[in-house]
Design an enzyme around this catalytic site. Structure first.
Site, PDB file in Angstrom:
ATOM      1  N   GLU A 129       0.851  -1.202   0.000  1.00 43.24           N
ATOM      2  CA  GLU A 129       0.000   0.000   0.000  1.00 43.24           C
ATOM      3  C   GLU A 129       0.880   1.242   0.000  1.00 43.24           C
ATOM      4  O   GLU A 129       2.082   1.176   0.276  1.00 43.24           O
ATOM      5  CB  GLU A 129      -0.927  -0.012   1.226  1.00 43.24           C
ATOM      6  CG  GLU A 129      -1.975  -1.110   1.151  1.00 43.24           C
ATOM      7  CD  GLU A 129      -3.026  -1.028   2.246  1.00 43.24           C
ATOM      8  OE1 GLU A 129      -2.803  -0.301   3.225  1.00 43.24           O
ATOM      9  OE2 GLU A 129      -4.065  -1.682   2.104  1.00 43.24           O
ATOM     10  N   HIS A 245      -8.888  10.690   2.808  1.00 45.06           N
ATOM     11  CA  HIS A 245      -8.509   9.583   1.915  1.00 45.06           C
ATOM     12  C   HIS A 245      -8.634  10.062   0.486  1.00 45.06           C
ATOM     13  O   HIS A 245      -9.642  10.687   0.126  1.00 45.06           O
ATOM     14  CB  HIS A 245      -9.400   8.358   2.158  1.00 45.06           C
ATOM     15  CG  HIS A 245      -8.820   7.119   1.568  1.00 45.06           C
ATOM     16  ND1 HIS A 245      -8.803   6.879   0.223  1.00 45.06           N
ATOM     17  CD2 HIS A 245      -8.189   6.070   2.150  1.00 45.06           C
ATOM     18  CE1 HIS A 245      -8.200   5.721  -0.010  1.00 45.06           C
ATOM     19  NE2 HIS A 245      -7.823   5.208   1.149  1.00 45.06           N
ATOM     20  N   ARG A 286      -0.731   9.202   1.726  1.00 47.29           N
ATOM     21  CA  ARG A 286      -2.091   9.717   1.477  1.00 47.29           C
ATOM     22  C   ARG A 286      -2.180  11.224   1.366  1.00 47.29           C
ATOM     23  O   ARG A 286      -2.920  11.749   0.541  1.00 47.29           O
ATOM     24  CB  ARG A 286      -2.994   9.288   2.617  1.00 47.29           C
ATOM     25  CG  ARG A 286      -3.410   7.882   2.450  1.00 47.29           C
ATOM     26  CD  ARG A 286      -4.410   7.477   3.457  1.00 47.29           C
ATOM     27  NE  ARG A 286      -4.661   6.076   3.189  1.00 47.29           N
ATOM     28  CZ  ARG A 286      -5.215   5.245   4.018  1.00 47.29           C
ATOM     29  NH1 ARG A 286      -5.607   5.668   5.200  1.00 47.29           N
ATOM     30  NH2 ARG A 286      -5.398   3.997   3.691  1.00 47.29           N
ATOM     31  N   HIS A 343     -11.401  10.851   6.520  1.00 48.76           N
ATOM     32  CA  HIS A 343     -11.274   9.406   6.648  1.00 48.76           C
ATOM     33  C   HIS A 343     -10.763   8.953   8.005  1.00 48.76           C
ATOM     34  O   HIS A 343     -11.283   8.015   8.587  1.00 48.76           O
ATOM     35  CB  HIS A 343     -10.314   8.927   5.557  1.00 48.76           C
ATOM     36  CG  HIS A 343     -10.032   7.468   5.593  1.00 48.76           C
ATOM     37  ND1 HIS A 343     -11.029   6.520   5.468  1.00 48.76           N
ATOM     38  CD2 HIS A 343      -8.877   6.760   5.758  1.00 48.76           C
ATOM     39  CE1 HIS A 343     -10.501   5.302   5.531  1.00 48.76           C
ATOM     40  NE2 HIS A 343      -9.196   5.431   5.736  1.00 48.76           N
ATOM     41  N   ARG A 378      -1.356   9.450   8.823  1.00 43.51           N
ATOM     42  CA  ARG A 378      -1.273   8.018   9.141  1.00 43.51           C
ATOM     43  C   ARG A 378      -0.843   7.209   7.926  1.00 43.51           C
ATOM     44  O   ARG A 378      -1.338   7.419   6.814  1.00 43.51           O
ATOM     45  CB  ARG A 378      -2.637   7.516   9.594  1.00 43.51           C
ATOM     46  CG  ARG A 378      -2.673   6.014   9.792  1.00 43.51           C
ATOM     47  CD  ARG A 378      -4.043   5.555  10.203  1.00 43.51           C
ATOM     48  NE  ARG A 378      -5.034   5.733   9.168  1.00 43.51           N
ATOM     49  CZ  ARG A 378      -5.580   4.727   8.461  1.00 43.51           C
ATOM     50  NH1 ARG A 378      -5.201   3.492   8.666  1.00 43.51           N
ATOM     51  NH2 ARG A 378      -6.503   4.966   7.571  1.00 43.51           N
TER      52      ARG A 378
END
Ligand SMILES: Cc1cc2nc3c(=O)[nH]c(=O)nc-3n(C[C@H](O)[C@H](O)[C@H](O)COP(=O)(O)OP(=O)(O)OC[C@H]3O[C@@H](n4cnc5c(N)ncnc54)[C@H](O)[C@@H]3O)c2cc1C
Length: 499
Positions: A129, A245, A286, A343, A378
């Protein structure tokens, strides 16, 4: 405590209190795991849950759990990626704890019956990811990780003889006596109250992303635990760091905000602007991807960019294909309209590395907590890992707290009233991806207390960093590296550095 102590007459509201060793509020991943860990330690647990499982963020988690399990990986490498994503604001000690302990928690979950996806050799299949330099995302049922985990954990909690489940009930106030938290008041939908008396009380109520108009979160995720903690006098931290997000479905209707996870980009999906061109490294952290999309939306005057999943093996993501099918989209042939949405709450109840808040015997875990782990941004799939790593630590600490005083007066005000539509619009407008000082000052007068605290935190941080971007302070201020923002009910923020 002896069994006959369980209900103490004449306590609080006139209703017998439920006496437990540990009270847990919230039945998402963090609350369920904390409840099971406490019960396994021999504690009697009261687990209070407001909603059915499908309304937890945990149920919707799609990507998986980050854990350094691959041969070419290590906790050090996972830590380096987490610190880099956090934009010099993550607390190194919390990062170390997460990355060292996450592999052990994955093994615990397997022992509890969670079956993670395996590769053709029978080893755990590890996904890649954004922001991760190694394949380290453990997943279940393709993109159904949260659903599988919460299913197993809630079944185990329901069957556990030492866990009493109070559902559907909402904790509306915490009880404080002698300077410590000694339990809570939980109300049913009809309003009748149960008081719970406990050595340690653990808030596992999730984040507050649904306070923003556009969100990937279920509607109840409005910071109830933060409001409860604040109402009892505990400190909150880093409320300016709301993660947006990058790829939430930009449609109206029942699938508005449906999240298309990073894992899809990890398998080759690309982002295209109005000219059909790629414009960002799809696997960057992100904050970077969300800001790049926002810039394209503003430049092109469009509500969405397009996610191209046509080269991705859709069989690997059956629930995403099914959800898209419901709104008439086929990821094998269609481009998907996506845009950022609120998010993940990096801030929360300020906690140490065992989930202890500033109010003795009150703990927070999962998304309700702010250990400083995530800093300003995060890293994907670190939050489920956080639920289990810090959920366990808090559970063990809470079991060791002293017995509560039985004569404490339970709190009687409701600290968990929902926000209005106007508040949600105001947060999206004034505390969205890019923030202006005039709008933030306006937000300081919002009727919803958490919105005011967010505004005060955003105003205090006169810089741009990760998920917090100020148009009047576009650069990062190195003097604020490692600084966490604490804010009290008088809207007086201050910075602290945590070891
Ligand atoms: C769509 C989506 C996908 C995600 N994918 C991933 C992923 O792949 N990997 C990852 O690591 N993270 C992911 N995340 C983030 C992650 O799912 C959450 O951070 C995490 O699940 C939070 O767990 P939690 O237990 O802290 O809170 P939640 O799962 O939100 O649970 C909160 C619980 O508290 C209860 N509650 C709230 N207020 C009260 C009250 N007053 N009284 C009683 N009960 C109350 C709720 O009913 C609920 O049971 C995703 C999030 C979303 C929304």
């Amino acid at each position: 405590m002896a069994e006959e102590d369980r209900h103490v007459r004449g306590y609080g509201t006139g209703v017998d209190p439920l006496v437990a060793d540990v009270a847990v509020v919230g039945a998402g991943a963090a609350g369920l795991y904390a409840a099971l860990t406490s019960a396994e330690e021999g504690a009697r647990v009261a687990l209070v849950s407001r909603s059915p499982l499908a309304q937890t963020a945990s149920y919707w988690a799609q990507g998986g759990i980050a854990a350094a399990l691959a041969r070419d990986d290590s906790p050090e490498c996972h830590s380096a990626d987490t610190l880099a994503a956090g934009r010099a604001a993550a607390r190194p000690s919390a990062v170390r704890v997460l990355c060292d302990e996450s592999p052990g928690r994955v093994r615990d979950l397997e022992r509890l019956g969670v079956s993670f996806d395996a590769d053709r050799h029978g080893n755990l299949a590890l996904g890649l990811e954004g922001g991760h330099s190694r394949r380290r995302i453990v997943h279940a049922g393709g993109a159904a990780t949260g659903r599988r985990i919460t299913r197993e954990l809630s079944a185990a909690a329901a069957l556990h003889e030492r866990i009493e489940v109070l559902e559907p009930r909402a904790a509306t106030a915490l009880t404080v006596a002698g300077g410590r938290c000694v339990g809570l008041v939980a109300r049913s939908r009809r309003g009748d109250a149960v008081t719970v008396l406990a050595r340690g009380t653990i808030l596992a109520t999730g984040g507050m992303a649904a306070l923003w108009r556009r969100t990937t979160n279920p509607p109840g995720t409005v910071g109830a635990g933060l409001s409860l903690a604040q109402g009892a006098g505990a400190e909150l931290a880093d409320l300016e760091f709301m993660q947006f997000h990058p790829t939430a479905l930009r449609l109206d209707g029942p699938r508005a905000g449906f999240l298309i996870p990073e894992a899809v980009r990890g398998e080759g999906a690309t982002l295209l602007d109005a000219t059909g061109s790629r414009f960002v490294d799809e696997l960057a952290p992100r904050d970077e991807v969300a800001l790049a999309i926002q810039a394209r939306l503003e430049r092109d005057g469009r509500p969405a960019v397009m996610l191209d999943m046509r080269a991705v093996d859709v069989e690997r993501f059956p629930n995403i294909a099914a959800a898209l099918g419901e709104v008439g989209l086929d990821p094998r042939t269609d481009l998907l309209p996506v845009a950022p949405a609120a998010h993940y709450t990096m801030g929360g109840v300020a906690c140490d590395l065992c989930g202890r808040s500033s109010l003795p015997s009150l703990y927070a875990v999962g998304e309700a907590a702010c250990t400083g782990l995530h800093g300003a941004n995060r890293l994907a799939s670190n939050s489920l890992a956080e639920c289990f790593v810090f959920g366990r630590r808090a559970a063990l600490a809470a079991c060791d707290d002293p017995e509560p005083s039985p004569c404490a007066e339970p709190g009687d005000s409701d600290h968990t009233r929902p926000p209005s539509d106007q508040t949600r619009d105001a947060l999206w407008r004034e505390a969205g991806l890019r923030r202006e000082v005039a709008g933030l000052r306006e937000l300081l007068t919002d009727p919803f207390p958490l919105a005011r605290l967010v505004a005060a935190s955003c105003l205090a941080r006169e810089e741009s960093r990760g998920a917090h971007q100020r148009t009047d302070h576009p650069g990062t201020d190195p003097a604020l590296d490692g600084a966490h923002t604490l804010v009290d009910s008088r809207l007086q923020p201050r910075f602290e550095r945590w070891t």
